[in-house]
Motif scaffolding. Structure first.
Motif: not given
Length: 123
Positions: A100-123
């Motif tokens: 709900g805030n302008l540009l929060p950068i801390h996880p505790y400032e976020y109210a809603y979250w997705g389930q996540g998606t995996q990103v894997t970068v190979s060398s």
């Protein structure tokens, strides 16, 4: 209330690109600032990028500046993260979140979250 679903993760070689998207449901999407976080195995969840409710302001963690771009489409209720010049250190589960805030950068400032998606970068 907002429900978030991420798409677009996968396996890519170093130097490659991926575009993550996050689809939101709920009529109040455009009132939220949106952010992307990531979490690598054994590490804490880390801020990546955030965008204000109208897309007019953005902020990034130093490690991704110049390589990642966050954007949003309030009509389509989506937020995206374009990731270029990927490095193995970018490997993590990526989450989108709404705040709900302008540009929060801390996880505790976020109210809603997705389930996540995996990103894997190979060398």
């Amino acid at each position: 209330q907002v429900q978030l679903v991420e798409h677009g993760g996968g396996l890519v070689q170093a130097g490659g690109s991926l575009r993550l998207s996050c689809a939101a449901s709920g009529r109040t999407f455009m009132t939220y600032a949106m952010g992307w976080f990531r979490q690598a195995p054994g590490k804490e969840r880390e801020f990546v990028a955030a965008i204000s409710w109208n897309g007019g302001s953005t902020t990034y963690v130093d490690a991704v500046k110049g390589r990642f771009t966050i954007s949003r489409d309030n009509f389509e209720k989506t937020v995206s993260l374009q990731m270029n010049s990927l490095e193995p250190e970018d490997t993590a589960v990526y989450y989108c979140a709404a705040a709900g805030n302008l540009l929060p950068i801390h996880p505790y400032e976020y109210a809603y979250w997705g389930q996540g998606t995996q990103v894997t970068v190979s060398s």
